[in-house]
Design a protein around this motif. Structure first.
Motif, short mmCIF file in Angstrom:
data_model
loop_
_atom_site.label_atom_id
_atom_site.label_comp_id
_atom_site.label_asym_id
_atom_site.label_seq_id
_atom_site.Cartn_x
_atom_site.Cartn_y
_atom_site.Cartn_z
N GLN A 26 0.82 -1.20 0.00
CA GLN A 26 0.00 0.00 0.00
C GLN A 26 0.86 1.26 0.00
O GLN A 26 0.55 2.23 -0.69
N THR A 27 1.96 1.25 0.75
CA THR A 27 2.88 2.38 0.77
C THR A 27 3.46 2.63 -0.62
O THR A 27 3.64 3.77 -1.03
N ALA A 28 3.72 1.54 -1.34
CA ALA A 28 4.26 1.66 -2.70
C ALA A 28 3.18 2.07 -3.70
O ALA A 28 3.50 2.38 -4.85
N GLY A 29 1.92 2.05 -3.27
CA GLY A 29 0.83 2.45 -4.15
C GLY A 29 0.52 1.41 -5.22
O GLY A 29 0.06 1.76 -6.31
N LEU A 30 0.76 0.14 -4.91
CA LEU A 30 0.55 -0.92 -5.88
C LEU A 30 -0.66 -1.77 -5.53
O LEU A 30 -1.01 -1.91 -4.36
N THR A 31 -1.26 -2.35 -6.55
CA THR A 31 -2.37 -3.27 -6.35
C THR A 31 -1.82 -4.69 -6.25
O THR A 31 -0.67 -4.96 -6.59
N GLN A 32 -2.68 -5.60 -5.82
CA GLN A 32 -2.29 -7.00 -5.79
C GLN A 32 -1.93 -7.49 -7.19
O GLN A 32 -0.99 -8.26 -7.37
N ALA A 33 -2.67 -7.04 -8.19
CA ALA A 33 -2.40 -7.46 -9.58
C ALA A 33 -1.02 -6.98 -10.03
O ALA A 33 -0.30 -7.71 -10.72
N GLU A 34 -0.65 -5.76 -9.65
CA GLU A 34 0.67 -5.24 -10.02
C GLU A 34 1.79 -6.02 -9.35
O GLU A 34 2.80 -6.34 -9.98
N ILE A 35 1.62 -6.34 -8.07
CA ILE A 35 2.61 -7.15 -7.36
C ILE A 35 2.71 -8.53 -8.02
O ILE A 35 3.80 -9.06 -8.23
N ALA A 36 1.56 -9.11 -8.34
CA ALA A 36 1.53 -10.43 -8.98
C ALA A 36 2.32 -10.42 -10.28
O ALA A 36 3.12 -11.33 -10.53
N ARG A 37 2.11 -9.40 -11.11
CA ARG A 37 2.85 -9.31 -12.37
C ARG A 37 4.35 -9.27 -12.11
O ARG A 37 5.13 -9.95 -12.76
N ARG A 38 4.75 -8.46 -11.13
CA ARG A 38 6.17 -8.34 -10.80
C ARG A 38 6.74 -9.65 -10.25
O ARG A 38 7.92 -9.92 -10.41
N MET A 39 5.91 -10.43 -9.58
CA MET A 39 6.35 -11.71 -9.01
C MET A 39 6.28 -12.84 -10.03
O MET A 39 6.80 -13.92 -9.78
N GLY A 40 5.59 -12.60 -11.14
CA GLY A 40 5.40 -13.66 -12.12
C GLY A 40 4.36 -14.68 -11.69
O GLY A 40 4.49 -15.87 -11.94
N PHE B 61 9.08 -18.80 2.89
CA PHE B 61 10.14 -17.79 2.85
C PHE B 61 10.37 -17.35 1.41
O PHE B 61 10.57 -16.16 1.14
N ASP B 62 10.32 -18.30 0.47
CA ASP B 62 10.51 -17.97 -0.94
C ASP B 62 9.46 -16.98 -1.43
O ASP B 62 9.79 -16.01 -2.12
N MET B 63 8.20 -17.20 -1.06
CA MET B 63 7.14 -16.29 -1.52
C MET B 63 7.29 -14.91 -0.89
O MET B 63 7.09 -13.90 -1.57
N VAL B 64 7.65 -14.84 0.38
CA VAL B 64 7.85 -13.54 1.03
C VAL B 64 9.03 -12.84 0.37
O VAL B 64 8.99 -11.63 0.11
N SER B 65 10.06 -13.59 0.04
CA SER B 65 11.24 -13.02 -0.62
C SER B 65 10.88 -12.48 -2.01
O SER B 65 11.31 -11.37 -2.39
N ARG B 66 10.10 -13.22 -2.76
CA ARG B 66 9.66 -12.76 -4.09
C ARG B 66 8.77 -11.52 -3.97
O ARG B 66 8.87 -10.59 -4.77
N TYR B 67 7.91 -11.52 -2.97
CA TYR B 67 7.02 -10.38 -2.72
C TYR B 67 7.86 -9.15 -2.40
O TYR B 67 7.63 -8.07 -2.95
#
Length: 104
Positions: free
Chosen positions: A39-53, A71-77
């Motif tokens: 939220q601080t970054a101003g991103l949506t879940q969809a935007e984070i998902a795209r960045r995470m693949g 841990f892997d998912m938190v790291s990718r996030y």
């Protein structure tokens, strides 16, 4: 009307509820940090998902707090937010804190 704090205090007097609350605390802490960072970054879940693949539904499940994320998912996030993970192991009880700095 009962306040949330009063209700929480009342519920935590039950040892079974307290044990489950303590067990889930770290999960909620991690998830809260993740959502706040997004939220601080101003991103949506969809935007984070795209960045995470991945998909938005995967990010939604990560942010739900129903399960401890890997841990892997938190790291990718974190990487999707251009952040890093910083983990600290701290004493469980306040009495341990006083003892941690004391010489034996």
């Amino acid at each position: 009307m009962t306040s949330l704090a009063a209700l929480k205090s009342k519920l935590l007097t039950d040892p079974a509820v307290k044990a489950e609350y303590d067990r889930l605390g770290p999960i909620f802490s991690v998830v809260s940090e993740m959502v706040e960072a997004r939220q601080t970054a101003g991103l949506t879940q969809a935007e984070i998902a795209r960045r995470m693949g991945t998909t938005q539904s995967v990010v939604g499940r990560l942010e739900s707090g129903r399960h401890m994320p890997s841990f892997d998912m938190v790291s990718r996030y974190a990487a999707a937010l251009d952040r890093r993970i910083d983990i600290h192991l701290v004493p469980r009880h306040s009495a341990d804190v006083a003892l941690a700095g004391s010489p034996i």
